[in-house]
Design an enzyme around this catalytic site. Structure first.
Site, PDB file in Angstrom:
ATOM      1  CB  SER A 277      -7.832 -62.871  23.526  1.00 27.60           C
ATOM      2  OG  SER A 277      -9.168 -62.473  23.696  1.00 27.60           O
TER       3      SER A 277
ATOM      4  CE  LYS B  37      -8.828 -59.476  20.452  1.00 33.67           C
ATOM      5  NZ  LYS B  37      -7.995 -60.608  20.919  1.00 33.67           N
TER       6      LYS B  37
END
Length: 813
Positions: free
Chosen positions: A698, A741
């Site tokens: 990511s 996140k």
């Protein structure tokens, strides 16, 4: 290795009283073979093994059978290569009678002692010792005293032989028939197991009378030790006979009491156990096992260790709640009220629990689900299980699985082991006192595996609704129905849970709390709890919402609530101390007073400061403790196409960096970067907090943004954070952990979040007020990422990329 006695050659050890070896000539120069832990006397026939290289060479160089060599004993038996001064000067000249070679190249030698010798001078040291020797004779002065001493030693030796079972009786006759006192002394010395130093002293003593006196003293000592051993053995045998006699008398006493009609306390105990077995309402298999062990208990005497083992087993069978269960409270509004009272938000989890209760209300025989609460520490997984038990009216049991390596902790130990017990599941059932408690299996992701078994595999049967109706614990060894138990497991991550075990559980994620949710939870639960625990329960102290928000943002950064509760507890302790010192209790704790209670802030938004210079980009990552942000830094220096990656990166993240660099190089002309920028330059990509391992795909878009910022000289916007995996064609692929996140970005003061377009559906899990507060940009290509992340202009698309991406990036406010 050195030569040592052969333990298999006792049968060849002997003495021939008829043969006179004194007439055999001894050569003046003999090869010398050192012995370790062994002394051979004249006239003695004895085998030993030869395995040292120099000694094997000596054996090979002998001219033939009946060869004569010198044997002497080492002073230090641990010395592998003794020097001449490491050998006793007095030894024995021997004649080799037989040699036998073994497959391991060692040689078994049978020798006969000829005479005592003195090593006068060593004439050769390699490959083995050779020495000039002198023959030594016995010093005998005939007298009546010597005759009496010889007869006494022979008598002592005869008694010694009678006490040692492995010595043949023929030795007594042999000793009586020897006329020469010196030969008698050598015979006796060769059959007594004494220290090598004492044997060497007897060999070195030439005066026969003195030698016999030493032998007499040694024989007295050995005979006393043997007699003491026989005495102890006799006492042990007497004790065993006594115990057998007591057992026989007890059995007679029982028979007499039975005839007289008198009560037996043990019979009353067994009858009491019989009544408890009948009242326990056991299943058929358990009842048969209990009856069988009860019959065994009747036959086992109370003094036997087995009696305690059987009695403990019966106690466990009796105390199990075989037919005891609590009634479920299936009132849905009541359960909802309790769940809302104990926990704020967590709507998905609460809905699942209410669904379970509703199905249970409609169908009584439904099998309980195996729920798995997954989330960062401090998000209320364990306390949620306790609330469910309270709402349903079930008993609550918690089993911490963190660090468990032994399978017996789950399945129990077999009764063959001393101190064995059932597993933790059975123990929890007995402690709960019902067969349908709520079991919390905490930290299921931290189970270990080693030589003692695999506890995760043992849990497969426990957590399978199709199998756990006949769970067999190794200790009880009878089926136990666990289908009525409501199992709930908790974990921080799913990756470490074995797939077969994870497949048996229904996963419910608890991703973490927003700042507003934390404020609500603090006001409803944490502050009253800490006020009570710190003695401030009777005082009305208000915590301002802005003060709580400041604590959350500047003093704690976490997905859960544990640090927030600690900071609130610190404030309460400071107030309690001030109260005891006579200061007034504050009516309100506002944001301005936090520095006085908690000190300076621990966290601040560093995104703006870190991204002022080109080459630094802000990314979002997922961790077992919730979401977090990280900074990826890039720099360029003179070199030749070198790429350095630091920051404790995993293989996947390193590959993402390689892909990002390849894409930037392929798009150099579109980005306004010289095409040969990499030919005479080295690039270094670093992710700070280098001691913390980092991995995953990511970070790909963040690395690409960092490189583009460095090479174009355009800094990354300080209020932007991003996440996503990239391909060599510049596509941005979806990633996981979006809610964690986004919460981390919000905590860090980020206002714009760049996400892969295919992650747009994940925003459903994010609270509406948070979606309004942040700006979400969804992208399909890296060019779109750079257009929204870099300052001073936009990066264009090619027509092919525009068509493949599906249009311009979308923005959701």
């Amino acid at each position: 290795m050195v030569e040592k006695p052969d333990p298999t050659g006792k049968g060849e050890k002997g003495f021939d009283p008829e043969e006179d070896v004194s007439a055999i000539d001894i050569p003046p120069v003999l090869p010398v073979l050192p012995l370790r832990g062994l002394v051979i006397f004249p006239g003695q026939i004895h085998p030993f093994l030869v395995s040292r290289r120099s000694s094997l060479k000596l054996i090979e160089d002998l001219p033939g059978p009946k060869s004569i060599i010198a044997l002497t004993t080492q002073k230090n038996p641990e010395d592998e290569n003794p020097e001449p001064n490491g050998l006793f000067s007095r030894g024995t000249a021997v004649r080799i009678l037989k040699m036998l070679r073994y497959p391991d190249h060692s040689v078994r030698v049978l020798v006969q002692g000829l005479a005592r010798i003195e090593l006068l001078e060593f004439v050769q040291r390699e490959p083995y010792f050779t020495a000039r020797v002198g023959r030594l004779g016995d010093q005998v002065a005939p007298s009546k005293e010597l005759d009496a001493l010889q007869a006494h030693v022979a008598s002592q030796f005869s008694k010694f032989v009678s006490l040692v079972p492995y010595l043949p009786d023929e030795l007594q006759v042999m000793a009586m028939n020897i006329r020469e006192p010196g030969r008698l002394a050598d015979l006796v010395a060769s059959y007594i197991k004494i220290a090598v130093e004492e044997e060497q002293d007897l060999l070195a003593t030439l005066e026969v009378k003195s030698r016999l006196e030493k032998l007499s003293s040694i024989l007295n000592r050995e005979i006393e030790l043997l007699e003491l051993g026989h005495k102890i053995q006799g006492q042990v045998q007497t004790e065993l006979t006594k115990n057998q006699r007591e057992f026989y008398l007890r059995q007679q006493l029982k028979a007499i009491q039975k005839e007289l009609g008198e009560g037996d306390p043990r019979s009353a105990e067994i009858e009491d156990l019989q009544r408890k077995v009948e009242a326990a309402n056991m299943p058929e298999a358990a009842r048969q096992a209990a009856d069988k062990e009860l019959e065994r208990l009747r036959m086992i005497p109370p003094e036997s260790a087995e009696h305690t083992v059987v009695r403990t087993y019966l106690d466990w069978l009796i105390s199990m709640p075989w037919a005891i269960s609590t009634d479920d409270n299936l009132d849905i509004p009541h359960a909802r009220a309790i769940l809302d009272e104990d926990h704020y938000d967590l709507e998905k989890v609460k809905e699942r629990i209410l669904e379970f209760l509703a199905v249970r209300k409609l169908k009584k025989t439904t099998k309980g689900p195996i729920l798995c609460f997954v989330g960062p520490p401090g998000t209320g997984k364990t306390s949620l299980g306790r609330s469910i038990a309270r709402a349903m009216g079930r008993k609550f049991q918690r089993l911490s699985l963190g660090g468990i390596h032994d399978e017996a902790e789950i399945r129990g130990h077999r009764r063959t082991y001393i101190g064995s017990l059932p597993g933790r599941i059975i123990q929890g059932l007995r402690n709960a006192g019902s067969n349908n408690p709520l079991f919390i299996l905490d930290e299921v992701d931290k189970l270990g595996t080693d030589f003692r078994g695999d506890p995760a595999s043992a849990l497969l049967e426990v957590l399978d609704p199709e199998q756990n109706n006949s769970f067999v614990d190794h200790y009880l060894d009878v089926p136990v129905d666990l289908s009525n138990v409501l199992f709930i497991t908790t974990a921080n991550v799913l990756d470490t849970i074995p797939h077969a075990l994870r497949d048996r559980m229904e996963v419910l994620e608890l991703p973490g709390y927003t700042d507003e949710e934390k404020v609500q939870i603090a006001q409803r639960h944490l502050i009253p709890k800490q006020m009570s625990e710190n003695g401030l329960g009777e005082y009305k102290i208000e915590f301002a919402p802005e003060a709580l928000m400041e604590i959350i943002r500047s003093y704690t950064r976490e997905a859960g609530l544990r640090n927030l509760e600690r900071e609130i507890g610190r404030i309460c302790r400071k107030i309690a101390r001030a109260l005891t010192e006579g200061e007034p209790v504050p009516a309100r704790v506002d944001a301005a007073a936090l520095s006085r209670y908690l000190g300076p802030p621990k966290f601040f938004s560093e995104a703006a400061e870190r991204t002022q210079d080109p080459g630094v980009a802000t990314g979002m990552v997922w961790t077992p403790n919730g979401g977090d942000i990280l900074f990826i830094e890039s720099t360029r220096m003179a070199g030749q196409k070198g790429l350095t990656l630091t920051g404790s990166l995993g293989d996947v993240m390193k590959e993402s960096a390689q892909a990002a660099l390849s894409y930037i190089r392929s798009r150099a002309d579109r980005l306004g970067i010289p095409p040969d920028f990499f030919d005479k330059a080295d690039l270094h990509i670093h992710v700070p907090a280098g001691a913390i391992p980092k991995d995953g795909p990511s970070g790909g878009v963040t690395i690409a943004a960092s490189l583009a910022s460095l090479l174009t000289g355009r800094p990354v916007r300080p209020d932007v954070a991003m996440t996503g995996e990239i391909t060599l064609r510049g596509k941005v692929l979806p990633v996981g952990g979006i809610k964690e996140k986004v919460l981390a970005a919000r905590r860090a003061g980020i206002h714009t979040v760049i996400l892969p377009r295919r992650n747009e559906r994940d925003l459903e899990d994010i609270a509406p007020e948070l979606r309004k507060e942040l700006e979400f940009v969804f992208v399909d290509t890296v060019d779109e990422v750079l257009s929204n992340a870099l300052r001073n202009g936009a990066v264009g698309h090619t027509e092919e990329q525009r068509e493949g991406a599906g249009g311009e990036p979308s923005v959701l406010n």
